[in-house]
Design an enzyme around this catalytic site. Structure first.
Site, PDB file in Angstrom:
ATOM      1  CG  ASP A 234      -1.397  15.459   7.567  1.00 60.33           C
ATOM      2  OD1 ASP A 234      -0.921  14.380   7.977  1.00 60.33           O
ATOM      3  OD2 ASP A 234      -2.812  15.753   7.360  1.00 60.33           O
TER       4      ASP A 234
ATOM      5  CD1 TRP B 280      -1.010   2.509   2.110  1.00 56.02           C
ATOM      6  CD2 TRP B 280      -2.417   2.133   1.040  1.00 56.02           C
ATOM      7  NE1 TRP B 280      -1.944   3.575   2.279  1.00 56.02           N
ATOM      8  CE2 TRP B 280      -3.104   2.677   1.563  1.00 56.02           C
ATOM      9  CE3 TRP B 280      -4.040   0.945   0.404  1.00 56.02           C
ATOM     10  CZ2 TRP B 280      -4.181   3.664   1.354  1.00 56.02           C
ATOM     11  CZ3 TRP B 280      -4.828   1.691   0.001  1.00 56.02           C
ATOM     12  CH2 TRP B 280      -5.092   3.344   0.498  1.00 56.02           C
ATOM     13  CG  MET B 281       2.404   5.138  -2.551  1.00 52.03           C
ATOM     14  SD  MET B 281       3.646   5.612  -3.197  1.00 52.03           S
ATOM     15  CE  MET B 281       2.413   5.640  -4.893  1.00 52.03           C
ATOM     16  CG  ASN B 282      -1.805   6.724   2.876  1.00 55.21           C
ATOM     17  OD1 ASN B 282      -1.300   6.176   3.291  1.00 55.21           O
ATOM     18  ND2 ASN B 282      -1.971   7.790   2.714  1.00 55.21           N
ATOM     19  CG  ASP B 283      -1.280  11.055   2.207  1.00 56.71           C
ATOM     20  OD1 ASP B 283      -1.941  11.173   1.574  1.00 56.71           O
ATOM     21  OD2 ASP B 283      -0.866  11.486   3.184  1.00 56.71           O
TER      22      ASP B 283
ATOM     23  CG  PHE C  66       0.151   9.848  10.298  1.00 60.28           C
ATOM     24  CD1 PHE C  66      -0.327   7.871  10.392  1.00 60.28           C
ATOM     25  CD2 PHE C  66      -1.684   9.257  10.267  1.00 60.28           C
ATOM     26  CE1 PHE C  66      -0.906   7.022  10.500  1.00 60.28           C
ATOM     27  CE2 PHE C  66      -2.280   9.097  10.983  1.00 60.28           C
ATOM     28  CZ  PHE C  66      -2.200   7.263  11.291  1.00 60.28           C
ATOM     29  CB  SER C  67       1.228  13.126   6.035  1.00 56.56           C
ATOM     30  OG  SER C  67       1.441  12.127   5.313  1.00 56.56           O
TER      31      SER C  67
ATOM     32  CD1 TRP D  41      -3.520   4.151   5.600  1.00 56.93           C
ATOM     33  CD2 TRP D  41      -4.509   3.388   7.408  1.00 56.93           C
ATOM     34  NE1 TRP D  41      -3.039   5.457   6.053  1.00 56.93           N
ATOM     35  CE2 TRP D  41      -3.401   4.467   7.761  1.00 56.93           C
ATOM     36  CE3 TRP D  41      -4.867   3.212   8.210  1.00 56.93           C
ATOM     37  CZ2 TRP D  41      -3.637   4.961   8.807  1.00 56.93           C
ATOM     38  CZ3 TRP D  41      -4.729   3.238   9.470  1.00 56.93           C
ATOM     39  CH2 TRP D  41      -3.997   4.522   9.364  1.00 56.93           C
TER      40      TRP D  41
ATOM     41  CD  GLN E 247       1.684   8.218   5.699  1.00 55.59           C
ATOM     42  OE1 GLN E 247       0.695   7.828   6.687  1.00 55.59           O
ATOM     43  NE2 GLN E 247       2.553   7.962   6.416  1.00 55.59           N
TER      44      GLN E 247
ATOM     45  CD  GLU F  72      -6.931  14.607   6.025  1.00 53.68           C
ATOM     46  OE1 GLU F  72      -6.912  13.480   7.076  1.00 53.68           O
ATOM     47  OE2 GLU F  72      -6.642  14.074   5.165  1.00 53.68           O
TER      48      GLU F  72
HETATM   49  C1  FRU Z   1      -4.011  11.966   4.087  1.00 52.66           C
HETATM   50  C2  FRU Z   1      -3.580  11.267   5.744  1.00 52.66           C
HETATM   51  C3  FRU Z   1      -3.019  12.187   6.436  1.00 52.66           C
HETATM   52  C4  FRU Z   1      -2.110  11.207   7.434  1.00 52.66           C
HETATM   53  C5  FRU Z   1      -1.621  10.085   6.598  1.00 52.66           C
HETATM   54  C6  FRU Z   1      -1.967   8.699   6.991  1.00 52.66           C
HETATM   55  O1  FRU Z   1      -4.173  11.147   3.004  1.00 52.66           O
HETATM   56  O2  FRU Z   1      -5.363  11.397   5.814  1.00 52.66           O
HETATM   57  O3  FRU Z   1      -3.293  13.213   6.857  1.00 52.66           O
HETATM   58  O4  FRU Z   1      -0.737  12.116   7.446  1.00 52.66           O
HETATM   59  O5  FRU Z   1      -2.962  10.227   5.346  1.00 52.66           O
HETATM   60  O6  FRU Z   1      -1.762   8.042   5.614  1.00 52.66           O
END
Ligand code: FRU
Length: 440
Positions: free
Chosen positions: A161, A34-37, A93-94, A61, A53, A211
């Site tokens: 963040d 998985w990858m997000n921000d 987190f971010s 997640w 992330q 965010e």
């Molecule tokens: C945004 C967010 C950030 C948080 C991160 C957690 O997509 O919700 O606010 O730091 O993802 O993975």
């Protein structure tokens, strides 16, 4: 079939890891999981660092850690081992990264300054989010968590963040208070002790959490980027921005108008690189949407980044131009009232064009309802414009489309279920200067 200049698409060895269905071929994706921000975007010693992330062990997640990739050209990325891992009690987190050139932290030296990551520590029991440091003395390859963490703790469960930068001989932190729809500013001399300066907001769109803020100067103006989830332009996640002034203490917006960074569904939590050459403001976003991010059917990875885009300000509008010094294949055309259809077969296509004074991107026939149900209205985007003639620039990769209109004045970023293999470009109506891609 279309006429015009034809460029070729990058080829991946068939069947290899990286050749999966919907695996982007010229966007960053982690090899697995998985990858997000995007996090800690920074340029240092000839390398662009993209932290992100990441769940290092699963395709959903969780276990949030900072993954890491580097590139010398923002195009070819090399994925490196996890940079900052989670623990059983906390997620990473971010956040952002800086180079401590003056050694204000004492973590490194002036000769070998530390790369310092400023991230949010999220307690797994959800009781608290606070800001922490980790530093690297080997160009981001390995990080040590600061023993004095957290460095900024307001005892809040929703405080995250941090985007940190060096301005006028001090560190400035721009950080979100998501549930209050506020962005807070703090100052520090050494990244370790922080003093509150001011808060901005609520303003413009407040239909969800605020965010991942970013603050930077473009010419005479300052831009504050704020991501919002839900409450985005169409559905779920979206990113808005404010234009104004930073007076050393407060951000003062010129107005409280809503300005969307992107009119598509899939550009979230994006921020700009610190220290990019020539002071360019280069932005990367996460190409997904919390509305369906968890169920988007890809394997063994999930999540992609947008292409890197240079931001410039024209009047009161941010323009986005893909950093394309490497000739990523794109489709361009001009029209006063026509469209093009990019089709994989008779039933699977996207249509892009201008009709009745509206530019539109229609992905209704580029979605797989069985794989992921999504209301039809979210698959079509239209924007009214006041132009007779419109220029389109399109980047179609496996699983995504990015459209830029009128020199980057309007951006649309969408995940799709169209691959590039065997796609055909067909002009419909009045289309000029069509340059297209050989999808081979
Ligand atoms: C945004 C967010 C950030 C948080 C991160 C957690 O997509 O919700 O606010 O730091 O993802 O993975």
């Amino acid at each position: 079939m279309s006429e015009g200049k034809v460029t070729a698409v990058i080829k991946h060895p068939a069947g290899a890891l990286g050749d999966e269905k919907s695996r982007p071929q010229f966007h960053f994706t982690p090899e697995r999981n998985w990858m997000n921000d995007p996090n800690g975007l920074i340029y240092y010693k000839g390398e662009y660092h993209l932290f992100f992330q990441h769940n290092p062990t699963e395709n959903i997640w969780g276990n949030m850690s900072w993954g890491h990739a580097v590139s010398t050209d923002l195009h070819k990325w090399e994925e490196l081992p996890v940079a900052i891992p989670c623990t059983d009690e906390v997620g990473i987190f971010s956040g952002s990264a800086v180079i401590d050139y003056t050694n204000s932290t004492g973590f490194g030296s002036v000769e070998n300054p530390a790369m310092v990551a400023i991230y949010t520590e999220h307690k797994n029991d959800k009781r608290k989010q606070s800001q922490c440091l980790a530093f690297s003395l080997d160009d981001g390859r390995t990080f040590t968590k600061y023993e004095g963490n957290p460095v900024l703790d307001t005892n809040s469960p929703d405080f995250r963040d941090p985007k940190v930068q060096w301005i006028d001989g001090q560190w400035l932190m721009t950080v979100a208070k998501p549930d209050l729809h506020q962005i807070s500013f703090f100052t520090s001399k050494n990244l370790k002790a922080w003093k509150h300066l001011s808060d901005f907001g609520p303003a413009a769109e407040v239909g969800g959490c605020w965010e991942c803020p970013d603050l930077f100067q473009l010419g005479e103006k300052w831009i504050l980027i704020v991501s919002l989830n839900p409450g985005g332009y169409q559905v779920g996640s979206g990113t808005q921005y404010f234009i104004g002034q930073w007076n050393g203490k407060e951000f003062i917006a010129d107005d409280s108008k809503t300005r969307w960074l992107d009119y598509g569904r899939d550009n979230y939590a994006g921020v700009t690189f610190e220290n990019a050459p020539d002071n360019r403001k280069i932005f990367i976003g996460w190409m997904s949407n919390w509305e369906y991010a968890h169920t988007f059917p890809t394997h063994p990875w999930r999540g992609a980044m947008t292409l890197p885009r240079e931001l410039t300000l024209h009047g009161d509008k941010l323009f986005q131009k893909v950093v394309n010094e490497n000739g990523i294949p794109k489709i361009t055309f001009t029209t006063t009232g026509g469209s093009i259809r990019i089709s994989e077969n008779r039933d699977k296509f996207v249509e892009i064009g201008l009709r009745e004074k509206k530019i539109y991107l229609d992905c209704t026939h580029a979605w797989d309802e069985e794989a992921l149900p999504l209301s039809k209205e979210f698959l079509l985007q239209e924007i009214e414009i006041d132009l007779e003639e419109v220029e389109f620039e399109i980047y179609l990769d496996r699983g995504s489309i990015e459209l830029f209109v009128d020199g980057g004045k309007y951006a649309f970023t969408n995940l799709t279920f169209i691959g590039t293999a065997r796609s055909l470009v067909t002009p419909i109506g009045e289309i000029r200067n069509l340059n297209t891609v050989n999808f081979g």
